[in-house]
Design an enzyme around this catalytic site. Sequence first.
Site, mmCIF file in Angstrom:
data_model
loop_
_atom_site.group_PDB
_atom_site.id
_atom_site.type_symbol
_atom_site.label_atom_id
_atom_site.label_comp_id
_atom_site.label_asym_id
_atom_site.label_seq_id
_atom_site.Cartn_x
_atom_site.Cartn_y
_atom_site.Cartn_z
ATOM 1 C CD GLU A 1 -2.771 1.361 0.141
ATOM 2 O OE1 GLU A 1 -3.377 0.382 -0.315
ATOM 3 O OE2 GLU A 1 -2.839 2.493 -0.361
ATOM 4 C CB THR B 1 -5.686 -0.464 -4.011
ATOM 5 O OG1 THR B 1 -5.364 0.513 -3.057
ATOM 6 C CG2 THR B 1 -5.003 -1.761 -3.679
ATOM 7 C CG HIS C 1 -4.878 3.704 2.893
ATOM 8 N ND1 HIS C 1 -5.587 4.872 2.989
ATOM 9 C CD2 HIS C 1 -5.232 3.145 1.717
ATOM 10 C CE1 HIS C 1 -6.330 5.008 1.917
ATOM 11 N NE2 HIS C 1 -6.147 3.973 1.119
ATOM 12 C CG ASP D 1 -1.196 0.556 -3.749
ATOM 13 O OD1 ASP D 1 -0.326 1.350 -3.332
ATOM 14 O OD2 ASP D 1 -2.299 0.401 -3.173
ATOM 15 C CG HIS D 2 -1.879 4.025 -5.150
ATOM 16 N ND1 HIS D 2 -1.851 4.815 -4.028
ATOM 17 C CD2 HIS D 2 -2.693 2.980 -4.853
ATOM 18 C CE1 HIS D 2 -2.642 4.295 -3.108
ATOM 19 N NE2 HIS D 2 -3.159 3.167 -3.574
HETATM 20 C C1 GP9 Z 1 -8.754 -0.838 0.663
HETATM 21 C C2 GP9 Z 1 -7.419 -0.568 0.106
HETATM 22 C C3 GP9 Z 1 -7.173 0.889 -0.095
HETATM 23 O O1 GP9 Z 1 -9.207 -2.140 0.643
HETATM 24 O O2 GP9 Z 1 -7.121 -1.364 -0.966
HETATM 25 O O3 GP9 Z 1 -7.561 1.388 -1.304
HETATM 26 P P1 GP9 Z 1 -6.969 2.757 -1.911
HETATM 27 O O4 GP9 Z 1 -7.665 3.884 -1.220
HETATM 28 O O5 GP9 Z 1 -5.501 2.759 -1.649
HETATM 29 O O6 GP9 Z 1 -7.277 2.659 -3.352
HETATM 30 MN MN MN Z 2 -3.786 1.639 -2.236
#
Ligand code: GP9
Ligand code: MN
Length: 623
Positions: A254, A296, A411, A470-471
Amino acid sequence: MKRTIRSNISLIAVAVLFLWMKTYIVYKTSFNMDIENALQEFILLINPLSFIMLAMGIGFLFKTDKTRNRYLLFTSFLLTFLLYANVVFYRFFNDFITMPLLFQTSNFADLGNSVTEEFNLFDILYFADVIILFLLLKFKPSIVKFRPMSKMNRRAYFLSAVAIMFLNLGLAEVERPQLLTRTFDREMLVKNIGTFNYHIYDVFLQSKSSAQRALADGSELTEIENFADAKFAEQDDELFGIAKGKNLIMVSVESTQAFVLNNEVNGQEITPFLNDFAKESLNFTNFYHQTGQGKTSDAEFLTENSIYPLSRGAVFFTHSGNEFTSMAEKLAENGYYSNAMHANNKSFWNRDIMYKSLGYERFYEVSDYNVTEDNSVNWGMKDVPFFEQSVGLMKDMPQPFYSKMITLTNHHPFYYDEEDKMIDEYNSNSGTLNRYFVTVRYTDESLKRFVEELKASGLYEDSVIVLYGDHYGISENHNEAMSQYLGKEVTPFVSAELQKVPFMIHIPGVDGKEISTVGGQVDVRPTLLHLLGIETKGDIQFGQDLLSEEHESFAAFRDGRFITEDYVYADNKCWDKETEQPTDNSYCEPYIEKAATELSYSDRVIYGDLLRFYDPDSAKKEE
Ligand code: GP9
Ligand code: MN
């Protein structure tokens, strides 16, 4: 006196009030919605009102009492029925009904049974107000008499309904920015815009994509197949199948950007584990995320399908009913047990539905984990217990398996428990950036523990471990703090370079190596499948095997920016990587077209659901 009070109760007001109050009561009693503050509670209270006022307001248009009464009763019943259908569905699935779901006819058999089991005699109470309204109209019509309104009052009625809707949307935007464009969790949607508006929005999403889909035909695919074939990068013979038969464990880490790797904050190493692990892995040092609003889920979409996500909205939501030829599906065809592991609400990003389209056999979600207040922080279960419990689950999986795992602790807003703080916060004007280093450090530690547990369980030697960011975690809103940290101005060039994320592939028995070709998440599928000895030639892919000699250094972002071996195209300027300054645009020009063509072909696959026309067997025969 009594008489006047009675005749003053307007029928439409009663119908609105009944349904409004009932909806709110149903929210509070039949759905399990977390309300964190007074504003959220207020939004929940007002969110059904505007729709109900507008729906019942149509009653003003009827000329006779009889037709109007029928209309109001029917509307009350219909909306109650919709609400009730969601209640029954929610009892079993913990989720709200969506249109694509209603079209997933193959699920109906399972669904039918689960739903009938959820009926209950007391459920008649959900219809209590409709019944009361019916009885009143039938036996005591004088109590709820329709009071005609002047034109001006009627206008005021409709205007206030619209005003309430805007107030609702405004407050929802404050509470959850970009709620509609990002279409987060359905629970969040219902919580913010209300159950009725949610269904209208869902119908809108559905009809939009159905129209585009309906207009498409198989002939479009041929052009795209030719494009993908021309792009195909032949695998390296020595590396092809080097990890054949091994389990594949892929972790979506994340919000982890590459700038934290081999870097320090206050003199303390931020990612000691990842820095070591990179040395033992195929480590891609010019790898970029290519996500859009689906964050994500877009990263998951890219890595699974080697197709770009959409420029607005989350493809996980808008096109979950499409046909895909994902990595999970391909691995399953090759004897793998494909599954996803993420200790969050299963409907987040529509995963419960999309994962079925992607061909995962099993989704280990929040209910498969032992989540407690103690082992949670911020968005949910902490990464350390998540990995720990996941290894427990993996031990029972048939092998070889493919597990796609998603971490959560790092996150936004990067809150952490004091006990998990392993390094000090940074000191800048951005609390977000300051905390980010602490939570990245925590996730790094969780990965270290994960690998230790895999070793202890004996799975390590039989598993390929892939990690990707992921980003971004730090948005451009924090440029000032970021430039303080980096010690240089965050120009559009630096901003684009900050979209670099870690990507490492650890294969037991294979030496680590740094690979500097420019690539992105779209390249993951062919790269991994080739390492596992699975051909991808003939597949509709927009990425290339990063380990192929033929791989072209290139990464297109969803917003029109792109990266080549020597240049970065950002802010409509061509930046020289060496000088980090803008240079002659002509160096980037040939790629502008390339990026646009690639993205538009990719979009056509999604909008037209073109993979439903794709026949892998005939593609193979043509070779
Ligand atoms: C939630 C997680 C976060 O299940 O994957 O999502 P994001 O806000 O990073 O897209
Ligand atoms: Mn994410």
